[in-house]
Design a protein around this motif. Sequence first.
Motif: not given
Length: 143
Positions: A29-45, A74-80
């Motif tokens: 919403p800040v960048k008002q930009e649509t993006f795409y990424r592969a599906l998946g999610g967080g790894v639990d402890f 992949i190490e990913s640094l980003f602003t969202f």
Amino acid sequence: MGKAGEIRVIALGLIRDGERIFVSEGYDPVKQETFYRALGGGVDFGETSHAALKREFQEEIQAELTNIKYLGCIESLFTFNGKQGHEIVQLYQCDFVDSKFYQLESLIFSESQHHKHKALWMDISRFKSGELRLVPEVFFEYL
């Protein structure tokens, strides 16, 4: 997104079908930009990234995965949404067990009560041409 100042470990599945890949659509919403990424999610402890990948696909779109092969990190640094993010991405190549997923135009799934996401097949050429944005950008090295 993890808590502020936290490095998050996630597992993503690269599912390819010829010249297209299966991705989820996101919006900043800040960048008002649509993006795409592969599906998946967080790894639990206490969970391996391989197990997390299978669990996330099961939870989000009720899909079983097969031919799961580790591709790399992949190490990913980003602003969202105006906030700094830092993710360590364990990337896997995989296939759907059920062929119906290859016939889908798109599907809507919820990551939480408030977030509805769309997952769909996209032609890789649309990302390579710069028409659509695929994140993290390093992803291209694996396509």
